[in-house]
Design a protein around this motif. Structure first.
Motif, PDB file in Angstrom:
ATOM      1  N   TRP A 236      22.112  22.266 -12.260  1.00 39.05           N
ATOM      2  CA  TRP A 236      20.775  22.855 -11.798  1.00 39.05           C
ATOM      3  C   TRP A 236      19.523  21.423 -11.659  1.00 39.05           C
ATOM      4  O   TRP A 236      19.332  20.711 -11.969  1.00 39.05           O
ATOM      5  CB  TRP A 236      19.825  23.740 -13.065  1.00 39.05           C
ATOM      6  CG  TRP A 236      21.453  24.604 -14.010  1.00 39.05           C
ATOM      7  CD1 TRP A 236      21.830  23.984 -14.896  1.00 39.05           C
ATOM      8  CD2 TRP A 236      21.123  25.597 -13.809  1.00 39.05           C
ATOM      9  NE1 TRP A 236      22.441  25.105 -14.906  1.00 39.05           N
ATOM     10  CE2 TRP A 236      22.175  26.342 -13.774  1.00 39.05           C
ATOM     11  CE3 TRP A 236      20.827  26.945 -12.658  1.00 39.05           C
ATOM     12  CZ2 TRP A 236      22.223  27.980 -14.454  1.00 39.05           C
ATOM     13  CZ3 TRP A 236      21.614  27.885 -12.420  1.00 39.05           C
ATOM     14  CH2 TRP A 236      22.152  28.637 -12.866  1.00 39.05           C
ATOM     15  N   VAL A 237      18.991  22.451 -10.444  1.00 41.05           N
ATOM     16  CA  VAL A 237      17.607  21.454  -9.611  1.00 41.05           C
ATOM     17  C   VAL A 237      16.338  21.622 -10.177  1.00 41.05           C
ATOM     18  O   VAL A 237      16.024  22.110 -10.280  1.00 41.05           O
ATOM     19  CB  VAL A 237      17.763  21.753  -8.278  1.00 41.05           C
ATOM     20  CG1 VAL A 237      16.408  20.914  -7.435  1.00 41.05           C
ATOM     21  CG2 VAL A 237      19.033  21.106  -7.765  1.00 41.05           C
TER      22      VAL A 237
ATOM     23  N   THR B  70      17.296  25.299  -7.515  1.00 41.73           N
ATOM     24  CA  THR B  70      19.008  25.008  -6.999  1.00 41.73           C
ATOM     25  C   THR B  70      20.149  25.632  -6.139  1.00 41.73           C
ATOM     26  O   THR B  70      20.457  25.056  -5.556  1.00 41.73           O
ATOM     27  CB  THR B  70      19.784  25.869  -8.608  1.00 41.73           C
ATOM     28  OG1 THR B  70      19.275  25.065  -9.371  1.00 41.73           O
ATOM     29  CG2 THR B  70      21.068  25.813  -8.473  1.00 41.73           C
TER      30      THR B  70
END
Length: 353
Positions: A113-114, A141
Motif C-alpha cells: 500500500w502506498v 495506491t
C-alpha cells in the motif's frame, strides 16, 4: 430408514446480532466414515452458538490493464468510507491486495500500500484496522500503479486469488478463524474472454484467446480456500464487473477505451458460489456496491453448510427449544433470516436427499 445422530457434524459460522460482528462455532471434524452423505439418511444435530472472534480478512484484486484506471480511482474513492463503516461496526479487519497480472511470472503476490506507515513488524502490504488516512492510502495506491504494464493483458483474477490463498502460509494476510472476503474489480473476464472464442472482438489484442487452466476455475478457487482455511471458512467473493447480459454497460466500457471489455462470467460464477455480491462497473459510484458487499460479509455468517442437500420439506429447527421457521435452504446451505447471538441453542434435523 437409516438413522445417524451426528453431533458436531456441521460447519457453522454465525454473526452476533448486537454487534454485527463475527461469531464462529466450535466443531469437531466429521469422522471419515461419515464424510459422504447417504441418500435417505436422517441427520440430527444440536449445538450452542459459542462466542467467536470478530475478524474479517480482505483481499482486494485490482485489474491493472490499460482501460481500468478510471474505474480503479472510482473504487479507491469509496474504499475509505467502506472500511470506516467496518470499524464503526466493531469488526477487526485487515486487508491485502494483488493484481490480475503476474509478478515475475507468478500471479497472487501481495503489493504494498502506498502512503501507509504500518506499525513495527507489520509489512507494508498488510493494511490493518486503525490505520490513519485510509482514503489517501487507497487513492495513492491506485495512482502509483503501473496501469497497462507488461503482462497486464492476461488478466487472471481467479488465478491470482487462488495463488494468494496458496501462499497464505508466507504472506500473513489471513488469520485462523477469520472471515475471508475478496473484492475484485475488472472490466473483462478471466483471461479476458473466459476461454470462449465467441467472445473475442475485432479489436482484442492478438493472443487474447488463451485456454483456462485449473486455477482459473471458480470451483477450484473455492476448493483452495477450504483446503487452506478449513471447510468451515466464511468466504465471500465479491465482484465489480461488466455483469453478464448487460450489453449497455459493455458498450459503455468499449467506448471509453481502445481496449475492449468483456462480461465477467467466471467472476460472477464464484460470487454466486460463495453468496458474494456482484456490482456493475458502470455505476457512477461504487458506494452502493461496497455497502452490499459489507452486508454480504455479515450475511455470510448467518448460515450453515450441511453435510448433504436436505430432502424437500424435511428440515426441522428449534431455537432455544421453540420451533423456528425463519430460514431458507439453497442446495446444502441453510440460511437464517437474521443473525443468531452467542448462547443460542440450535436443534436441527433433516433427511439427506
Amino acid at each position: 430408514m437409516k438413522k445417524m445422530n451426528l453431533t458436531n457434524l456441521l460447519f457453522l459460522s454465525i454473526v452476533t446480532a448486537a454487534t454485527a460482528a463475527c461469531s464462529k462455532m466450535e466443531f469437531s471434524p466429521v469422522p471419515q466414515e461419515l464424510a459422504s452423505s447417504v441418500p435417505g439418511t436422517s441427520v440430527s444435530f444440536s449445538q450452542v452458538v459459542g462466542y467467536g472472534n470478530k475478524q474479517v480478512d480482505f483481499l482486494i484484486v485490482f485489474d491493472d490493464s490499460n482501460s481500468m484506471l478510471p474505474d480503479l480511482k472510482k473504487l479507491a474513492a469509496g474504499m475509505g468510507d467502506f472500511v470506516a463503516s467496518l470499524e464503526s461496526s466493531g469488526i477487526d479487519w485487515q486487508m491485502c491486495m494483488t493484481n490480475t497480472r503476474a509478478m515475475n511470472s507468478v500471479w497472487g503476490y501481495s503489493s504494498d500500500w502506498v502512503g501507509y506507515s504500518p506499525a513495527s513488524g507489520v509489512p507494508a502490504y498488510l493494511l490493518k484496522k486503525g490505520a490513519s488516512n485510509l482514503g489517501s492510502i487507497f487513492e495513492n495506491t491506485v495512482t502509483a500503479m503501473t496501469i497497462g504494464g507488461s503482462g497486464s493483458a492476461d488478466e487472471r483474477g481467479l488465478k491470482a486469488t487462488y495463488n494468494h490463498f496458496a501462499l497464505s502460509g508466507s504472506n500473513g494476510c489471513y488469520r485462523p478463524g477469520a472471515a475471508l472476503s475478496v473484492i475484485l474489480i475488472s472490466n473483462e473476464d478471466e483471461r479476458s474472454v473466459g476461454g470462449d472464442p465467441a467472445k473475442v472482438k475485432a479489436n482484442d489484442a492478438v493472443g487474447s484467446l488463451i485456454p483456462l487452466e485449473a486455477e482459473d476455475q471458480p470451483e477450484n478457487v473455492l476448493a483452495m480456500a477450504k483446503n487452506r482455511f478449513g471447510n468451515d471458512v466464511r468466504f465471500t467473493f465479491n465482484s465489480i464487473i461488466v455483469k453478464p447480459g448487460d450489453k449497455s454497460c459493455e458498450a459503455m466500457q468499449d467506448a471509453a477505451s481502445a481496449s475492449p471489455s468483456h462480461e465477467g462470467v467466471y467472476y460472477e460464477k464464484l460470487s454466486v458460489l460463495t453468496d458474494g455480491g456482484v456490482g456493475s462497473i458502470c455505476d457512477s459510484s461504487f458506494a452502493n456496491n461496497l455497502n452490499t458487499f459489507r452486508d454480504k460479509i455479515v450475511n455470510s455468517m448467518t448460515h450453515m453448510t450441511l453435510q448433504c442437500v436436505p430432502a424437500a420439506g424435511t428440515v426441522q429447527i428449534k431455537i432455544n427449544g421453540s420451533a423456528f421457521t425463519k430460514f431458507s435452504v439453497s442446495g446444502n446451505i441453510l440460511k437464517f433470516n437474521s443473525p443468531l447471538v452467542e448462547g443460542t441453542k440450535i436443534d436441527l434435523a433433516f433427511d439427506c436427499q
